[in-house]
Design an enzyme around this catalytic site. Sequence first.
Site, PDB file in Angstrom:
ATOM      1  N   SER A  66     -15.916  27.699  59.992  1.00  0.00           N
ATOM      2  CA  SER A  66     -15.836  26.253  59.862  1.00  0.00           C
ATOM      3  C   SER A  66     -14.924  25.627  60.919  1.00  0.00           C
ATOM      4  CB  SER A  66     -15.365  25.904  58.441  1.00  0.00           C
ATOM      5  OG  SER A  66     -15.567  24.556  58.148  1.00  0.00           O
ATOM      6  N   ASP A 281     -17.083  19.393  61.833  1.00  0.00           N
ATOM      7  CA  ASP A 281     -16.315  20.607  62.088  1.00  0.00           C
ATOM      8  C   ASP A 281     -17.244  21.624  62.744  1.00  0.00           C
ATOM      9  OD1 ASP A 281     -17.891  21.284  59.950  1.00  0.00           O
ATOM     10  OD2 ASP A 281     -16.277  22.097  58.725  1.00  0.00           O
ATOM     11  N   ASP A 283     -19.017  24.187  61.913  1.00  0.00           N
ATOM     12  CA  ASP A 283     -20.322  24.563  61.354  1.00  0.00           C
ATOM     13  C   ASP A 283     -21.043  23.370  60.750  1.00  0.00           C
ATOM     14  OD1 ASP A 283     -18.517  24.323  59.247  1.00  0.00           O
ATOM     15  OD2 ASP A 283     -19.504  25.859  58.033  1.00  0.00           O
ATOM     16  N   ASP A 285     -20.450  21.274  58.301  1.00  0.00           N
ATOM     17  CA  ASP A 285     -20.546  21.012  56.859  1.00  0.00           C
ATOM     18  C   ASP A 285     -19.449  20.044  56.413  1.00  0.00           C
ATOM     19  OD1 ASP A 285     -18.297  22.629  56.913  1.00  0.00           O
ATOM     20  OD2 ASP A 285     -18.936  23.924  55.265  1.00  0.00           O
TER      21      ASP A 285
END
Length: 322
Positions: A66, A281, A283, A285
Amino acid sequence: MSSFAQVAEYSAKHPKPVDITFEYGTAGFRTIGETLESTVFRAGLLAALRSQSKLGQVIGVMITASHNHERDNGVKLVDPMGEMLQQSWEGYCTDIANASSDSQVVDILASITKLEAIDMSIRPKVAYARDTRPSGPLLQTALEDGLAALNVEATNFGIVTTPQLHYFVRCLNTANSPSPYGVPTEVGYNTKYGQAFLRLVDGKPLPSTLHIDAANGVGAPQVRKLADAIGSPYFSIKVHNSDIDTLGKLNIDCGADYVKSNQRAPAGTTLVPAGRYCSFDGDADRIVYYYSDEHGIFHLLDGDKISTLVATYLRDLVAAAG
Protein backbone atom coordinates in the site's frame (compact mmCIF):
# COMPACT_ATOMS: atom_id res chain seq x y z
CA MET A 1 2.02 -38.98 -1.28
CA SER A 2 -0.48 -36.92 0.76
CA SER A 3 -1.15 -33.31 -0.11
CA PHE A 4 0.41 -32.25 3.18
CA ALA A 5 3.56 -34.25 2.43
CA GLN A 6 3.78 -32.25 -0.76
CA VAL A 7 3.43 -29.09 1.31
CA ALA A 8 6.53 -30.01 3.32
CA GLU A 9 8.54 -30.40 0.13
CA TYR A 10 7.47 -27.02 -1.23
CA SER A 11 7.92 -25.37 2.16
CA ALA A 12 11.57 -26.41 2.25
CA LYS A 13 12.15 -24.08 -0.71
CA HIS A 14 10.91 -21.09 1.33
CA PRO A 15 12.46 -21.26 4.83
CA LYS A 16 11.35 -18.77 7.44
CA PRO A 17 13.94 -16.11 8.37
CA VAL A 18 15.25 -16.60 11.90
CA ASP A 19 14.55 -14.05 14.63
CA ILE A 20 11.62 -12.44 12.79
CA THR A 21 8.06 -12.60 14.10
CA PHE A 22 5.21 -11.92 11.70
CA GLU A 23 1.72 -10.79 12.64
CA TYR A 24 -1.38 -10.62 10.46
CA GLY A 25 -3.34 -7.41 11.05
CA THR A 26 -5.94 -5.27 9.33
CA ALA A 27 -3.58 -4.73 6.40
CA GLY A 28 -2.40 -8.35 6.37
CA PHE A 29 1.34 -8.95 6.68
CA ARG A 30 3.63 -6.02 5.88
CA THR A 31 7.40 -5.60 6.25
CA ILE A 32 10.64 -5.63 4.22
CA GLY A 33 9.76 -7.43 0.99
CA GLU A 34 12.68 -9.86 0.82
CA THR A 35 11.88 -11.25 4.30
CA LEU A 36 8.33 -12.24 3.32
CA GLU A 37 9.02 -15.14 0.96
CA SER A 38 8.08 -17.85 3.47
CA THR A 39 5.11 -15.83 4.71
CA VAL A 40 3.63 -15.36 1.25
CA PHE A 41 4.14 -19.06 0.48
CA ARG A 42 2.23 -19.93 3.63
CA ALA A 43 -0.46 -17.35 2.87
CA GLY A 44 -1.09 -19.34 -0.28
CA LEU A 45 -1.64 -22.46 1.83
CA LEU A 46 -4.07 -20.61 4.09
CA ALA A 47 -5.95 -19.19 1.10
CA ALA A 48 -6.44 -22.76 -0.14
CA LEU A 49 -7.83 -23.94 3.20
CA ARG A 50 -10.04 -20.86 3.45
CA SER A 51 -11.47 -21.65 0.01
CA GLN A 52 -12.17 -25.25 1.04
CA SER A 53 -13.82 -24.03 4.24
CA LYS A 54 -16.07 -21.91 2.00
CA LEU A 55 -16.96 -24.97 -0.10
CA GLY A 56 -14.70 -24.04 -2.99
CA GLN A 57 -15.49 -20.34 -3.32
CA VAL A 58 -12.69 -18.14 -4.65
CA ILE A 59 -10.39 -16.49 -2.10
CA GLY A 60 -8.25 -13.51 -3.10
CA VAL A 61 -4.57 -12.94 -2.34
CA MET A 62 -3.10 -9.46 -2.90
CA ILE A 63 0.65 -8.84 -2.73
CA THR A 64 1.12 -5.19 -1.79
CA ALA A 65 2.33 -2.84 0.93
CA SER A 66 0.00 0.00 0.00
CA HIS A 67 1.48 3.35 1.14
CA ASN A 68 4.68 1.86 2.58
CA HIS A 69 8.15 2.48 1.18
CA GLU A 70 9.03 0.66 -2.03
CA ARG A 71 11.39 -1.74 -0.22
CA ASP A 72 8.44 -3.07 1.79
CA ASN A 73 5.85 -5.52 0.63
CA GLY A 74 2.99 -7.46 2.12
CA VAL A 75 0.19 -9.91 1.53
CA LYS A 76 -3.45 -10.07 2.52
CA LEU A 77 -6.34 -12.43 1.92
CA VAL A 78 -9.73 -11.46 0.51
CA ASP A 79 -12.92 -13.31 1.48
CA PRO A 80 -15.54 -14.47 -1.07
CA MET A 81 -17.63 -11.31 -1.32
CA GLY A 82 -14.59 -9.10 -1.67
CA GLU A 83 -14.47 -8.31 2.03
CA MET A 84 -11.58 -8.52 4.49
CA LEU A 85 -10.55 -11.93 5.78
CA GLN A 86 -12.77 -13.16 8.62
CA GLN A 87 -11.10 -12.06 11.84
CA SER A 88 -11.04 -15.52 13.37
CA TRP A 89 -8.70 -16.62 10.57
CA GLU A 90 -6.16 -13.86 11.23
CA GLY A 91 -4.75 -15.92 14.10
CA TYR A 92 -4.26 -18.89 11.78
CA CYS A 93 -2.28 -16.63 9.43
CA THR A 94 -0.03 -15.47 12.24
CA ASP A 95 0.48 -19.00 13.56
CA ILE A 96 1.51 -20.51 10.25
CA ALA A 97 3.71 -17.54 9.30
CA ASN A 98 5.73 -18.09 12.47
CA ALA A 99 6.02 -21.89 12.22
CA SER A 100 9.70 -22.70 12.79
CA SER A 101 9.89 -25.79 10.59
CA ASP A 102 8.31 -27.43 7.55
CA SER A 103 6.82 -30.13 9.75
CA GLN A 104 5.23 -27.50 11.98
CA VAL A 105 3.66 -25.88 8.91
CA VAL A 106 2.06 -29.23 8.10
CA ASP A 107 0.92 -29.71 11.71
CA ILE A 108 -0.77 -26.29 11.73
CA LEU A 109 -2.55 -27.02 8.46
CA ALA A 110 -3.79 -30.31 9.88
CA SER A 111 -4.97 -28.56 13.05
CA ILE A 112 -6.89 -25.90 11.10
CA THR A 113 -8.44 -28.57 8.92
CA LYS A 114 -9.72 -30.33 12.02
CA LEU A 115 -10.87 -27.20 13.87
CA GLU A 116 -12.78 -25.87 10.85
CA ALA A 117 -14.05 -29.32 9.77
CA ILE A 118 -12.67 -28.72 6.27
CA ASP A 119 -13.47 -31.18 3.50
CA MET A 120 -10.09 -31.68 1.84
CA SER A 121 -11.70 -33.31 -1.20
CA ILE A 122 -12.98 -29.90 -2.33
CA ARG A 123 -10.80 -28.28 -5.01
CA PRO A 124 -9.71 -24.86 -3.67
CA LYS A 125 -9.84 -21.74 -5.86
CA VAL A 126 -7.70 -18.63 -5.45
CA ALA A 127 -7.39 -15.38 -7.44
CA TYR A 128 -4.23 -13.34 -6.93
CA ALA A 129 -2.53 -10.15 -8.05
CA ARG A 130 0.24 -7.75 -7.07
CA ASP A 131 1.26 -4.12 -7.32
CA THR A 132 4.38 -2.67 -8.98
CA ARG A 133 6.96 -3.24 -6.22
CA PRO A 134 10.31 -4.77 -7.30
CA SER A 135 9.94 -7.61 -4.76
CA GLY A 136 6.59 -8.55 -6.29
CA PRO A 137 7.86 -11.21 -8.75
CA LEU A 138 9.80 -13.04 -6.00
CA LEU A 139 6.80 -13.10 -3.69
CA GLN A 140 4.44 -14.08 -6.50
CA THR A 141 6.61 -17.13 -7.18
CA ALA A 142 6.45 -18.07 -3.50
CA LEU A 143 2.67 -17.69 -3.52
CA GLU A 144 2.36 -19.84 -6.62
CA ASP A 145 4.36 -22.58 -4.88
CA GLY A 146 1.92 -22.45 -1.97
CA LEU A 147 -1.02 -22.78 -4.33
CA ALA A 148 0.62 -25.61 -6.26
CA ALA A 149 1.33 -27.49 -3.02
CA LEU A 150 -2.40 -27.84 -2.39
CA ASN A 151 -3.47 -28.26 -6.02
CA VAL A 152 -5.31 -24.94 -6.14
CA GLU A 153 -7.24 -23.80 -9.18
CA ALA A 154 -5.52 -20.42 -9.47
CA THR A 155 -6.20 -17.28 -11.50
CA ASN A 156 -3.46 -14.67 -11.89
CA PHE A 157 -4.82 -11.15 -12.51
CA GLY A 158 -1.35 -9.65 -12.87
CA ILE A 159 -0.56 -6.09 -11.81
CA VAL A 160 -3.79 -4.38 -10.74
CA THR A 161 -5.06 -2.21 -7.91
CA THR A 162 -6.22 -3.75 -4.66
CA PRO A 163 -9.86 -2.65 -5.23
CA GLN A 164 -9.80 -4.38 -8.60
CA LEU A 165 -8.78 -7.69 -7.03
CA HIS A 166 -11.56 -7.38 -4.44
CA TYR A 167 -13.98 -6.78 -7.31
CA PHE A 168 -12.69 -9.77 -9.30
CA VAL A 169 -13.14 -12.08 -6.30
CA ARG A 170 -16.74 -11.01 -5.78
CA CYS A 171 -17.51 -11.33 -9.48
CA LEU A 172 -16.11 -14.85 -9.64
CA ASN A 173 -18.14 -15.96 -6.62
CA THR A 174 -21.42 -14.50 -7.87
CA ALA A 175 -21.06 -15.48 -11.55
CA ASN A 176 -23.68 -18.24 -11.31
CA SER A 177 -26.00 -16.46 -8.89
CA PRO A 178 -29.27 -14.69 -9.80
CA SER A 179 -27.46 -11.36 -9.39
CA PRO A 180 -23.91 -11.59 -10.74
CA TYR A 181 -21.82 -8.67 -9.53
CA GLY A 182 -20.02 -8.03 -12.79
CA VAL A 183 -17.48 -9.30 -15.31
CA PRO A 184 -14.18 -10.27 -13.62
CA THR A 185 -11.87 -8.35 -15.96
CA GLU A 186 -10.32 -4.88 -16.04
CA VAL A 187 -12.77 -3.95 -18.80
CA GLY A 188 -15.65 -5.27 -16.69
CA TYR A 189 -14.48 -3.24 -13.70
CA ASN A 190 -14.14 -0.03 -15.70
CA THR A 191 -17.47 -0.54 -17.45
CA LYS A 192 -19.40 -1.20 -14.22
CA TYR A 193 -18.01 1.72 -12.24
CA GLY A 194 -17.72 4.03 -15.23
CA GLN A 195 -21.41 3.63 -16.08
CA ALA A 196 -22.36 4.07 -12.42
CA PHE A 197 -20.34 7.29 -12.32
CA LEU A 198 -22.05 8.65 -15.42
CA ARG A 199 -25.49 7.90 -13.97
CA LEU A 200 -24.48 9.75 -10.82
CA VAL A 201 -23.34 12.93 -12.61
CA ASP A 202 -25.93 12.96 -15.40
CA GLY A 203 -27.40 16.45 -15.76
CA LYS A 204 -24.95 18.04 -13.32
CA PRO A 205 -22.66 20.94 -14.30
CA LEU A 206 -19.38 19.86 -15.88
CA PRO A 207 -16.56 19.89 -13.32
CA SER A 208 -13.06 21.17 -13.90
CA THR A 209 -10.17 18.80 -14.58
CA LEU A 210 -9.30 16.51 -11.68
CA HIS A 211 -5.55 16.34 -10.95
CA ILE A 212 -4.61 12.87 -9.68
CA ASP A 213 -1.37 12.13 -7.85
CA ALA A 214 -0.94 8.40 -8.53
CA ALA A 215 1.99 7.95 -6.10
CA ASN A 216 4.07 6.46 -8.95
CA GLY A 217 2.06 3.29 -8.41
CA VAL A 218 -0.33 0.95 -10.16
CA GLY A 219 -3.18 3.46 -9.93
CA ALA A 220 -1.60 5.53 -12.71
CA PRO A 221 -2.15 3.20 -15.66
CA GLN A 222 -5.41 1.88 -14.23
CA VAL A 223 -7.07 5.26 -13.75
CA ARG A 224 -6.14 6.18 -17.32
CA LYS A 225 -7.90 3.02 -18.51
CA LEU A 226 -10.91 4.03 -16.42
CA ALA A 227 -10.93 7.49 -18.01
CA ASP A 228 -10.78 5.94 -21.48
CA ALA A 229 -13.69 3.65 -20.60
CA ILE A 230 -15.80 6.55 -19.29
CA GLY A 231 -14.96 8.69 -22.32
CA SER A 232 -16.74 11.76 -20.98
CA PRO A 233 -15.83 15.36 -20.07
CA TYR A 234 -17.39 14.57 -16.69
CA PHE A 235 -14.19 12.60 -15.98
CA SER A 236 -11.50 14.92 -17.29
CA ILE A 237 -8.25 14.00 -15.50
CA LYS A 238 -4.56 14.81 -15.47
CA VAL A 239 -2.36 12.18 -13.84
CA HIS A 240 0.77 13.24 -11.93
CA ASN A 241 3.48 11.02 -10.40
CA SER A 242 2.81 8.18 -12.80
CA ASP A 243 6.33 6.73 -13.21
CA ILE A 244 5.96 3.02 -12.42
CA ASP A 245 9.17 2.00 -14.21
CA THR A 246 11.85 3.88 -12.27
CA LEU A 247 13.02 2.21 -9.06
CA GLY A 248 12.79 4.24 -5.87
CA LYS A 249 9.89 6.50 -6.81
CA LEU A 250 6.89 4.68 -5.34
CA ASN A 251 5.25 6.77 -2.58
CA ILE A 252 8.28 9.08 -2.37
CA ASP A 253 7.19 12.68 -1.65
CA CYS A 254 3.77 11.83 -3.03
CA GLY A 255 0.73 9.64 -2.42
CA ALA A 256 -2.15 9.74 0.03
CA ASP A 257 -0.12 9.08 3.18
CA TYR A 258 2.46 11.76 2.31
CA VAL A 259 -0.24 14.36 1.64
CA LYS A 260 -2.21 13.58 4.80
CA SER A 261 0.85 13.31 7.08
CA ASN A 262 2.57 16.45 5.79
CA GLN A 263 -0.53 18.51 4.99
CA ARG A 264 0.98 19.62 1.70
CA ALA A 265 0.73 18.99 -2.01
CA PRO A 266 2.78 16.13 -3.44
CA ALA A 267 5.90 16.66 -5.50
CA GLY A 268 5.14 17.44 -9.12
CA THR A 269 1.86 19.20 -8.37
CA THR A 270 1.31 22.95 -8.03
CA LEU A 271 -2.03 23.78 -6.47
CA VAL A 272 -4.14 26.46 -8.12
CA PRO A 273 -7.01 28.01 -6.15
CA ALA A 274 -10.34 26.36 -6.99
CA GLY A 275 -8.51 23.46 -8.65
CA ARG A 276 -9.46 19.84 -7.88
CA TYR A 277 -6.74 17.53 -6.54
CA CYS A 278 -6.52 14.05 -5.07
CA SER A 279 -3.88 11.43 -4.24
CA PHE A 280 -3.90 7.64 -4.34
CA ASP A 281 -1.64 5.39 -2.30
CA GLY A 282 0.66 2.83 -3.92
CA ASP A 283 -2.02 0.21 -4.59
CA ALA A 284 -4.86 2.71 -5.14
CA ASP A 285 -7.13 1.50 -2.35
CA ARG A 286 -6.97 4.85 -0.58
CA ILE A 287 -7.70 8.35 -1.82
CA VAL A 288 -7.52 11.82 -0.27
CA TYR A 289 -8.82 15.10 -1.71
CA TYR A 290 -7.39 18.55 -1.09
CA TYR A 291 -7.33 22.09 -2.47
CA SER A 292 -5.71 25.49 -2.12
CA ASP A 293 -7.62 28.59 -1.08
CA GLU A 294 -7.17 32.02 -2.62
CA HIS A 295 -4.30 32.72 -0.21
CA GLY A 296 -2.36 29.64 -1.30
CA ILE A 297 -3.12 27.77 1.93
CA PHE A 298 -3.42 23.98 1.69
CA HIS A 299 -6.65 22.32 2.88
CA LEU A 300 -7.20 18.57 3.22
CA LEU A 301 -10.73 17.20 2.93
CA ASP A 302 -10.10 14.71 5.73
CA GLY A 303 -12.18 11.59 5.09
CA ASP A 304 -11.83 10.34 8.67
CA LYS A 305 -13.18 13.60 10.06
CA ILE A 306 -15.96 13.73 7.46
CA SER A 307 -17.00 10.17 8.33
CA THR A 308 -17.04 11.04 12.03
CA LEU A 309 -19.21 14.11 11.40
CA VAL A 310 -21.67 12.07 9.31
CA ALA A 311 -21.82 9.33 11.95
CA THR A 312 -22.39 11.87 14.71
CA TYR A 313 -25.18 13.52 12.71
CA LEU A 314 -26.88 10.16 12.09
CA ARG A 315 -26.51 9.24 15.77
CA ASP A 316 -28.23 12.50 16.76
CA LEU A 317 -31.06 11.84 14.31
CA VAL A 318 -31.59 8.34 15.72
CA ALA A 319 -31.60 9.68 19.28
CA ALA A 320 -34.06 12.44 18.36
CA ALA A 321 -36.36 9.89 16.71
CA GLY A 322 -36.39 7.77 19.83
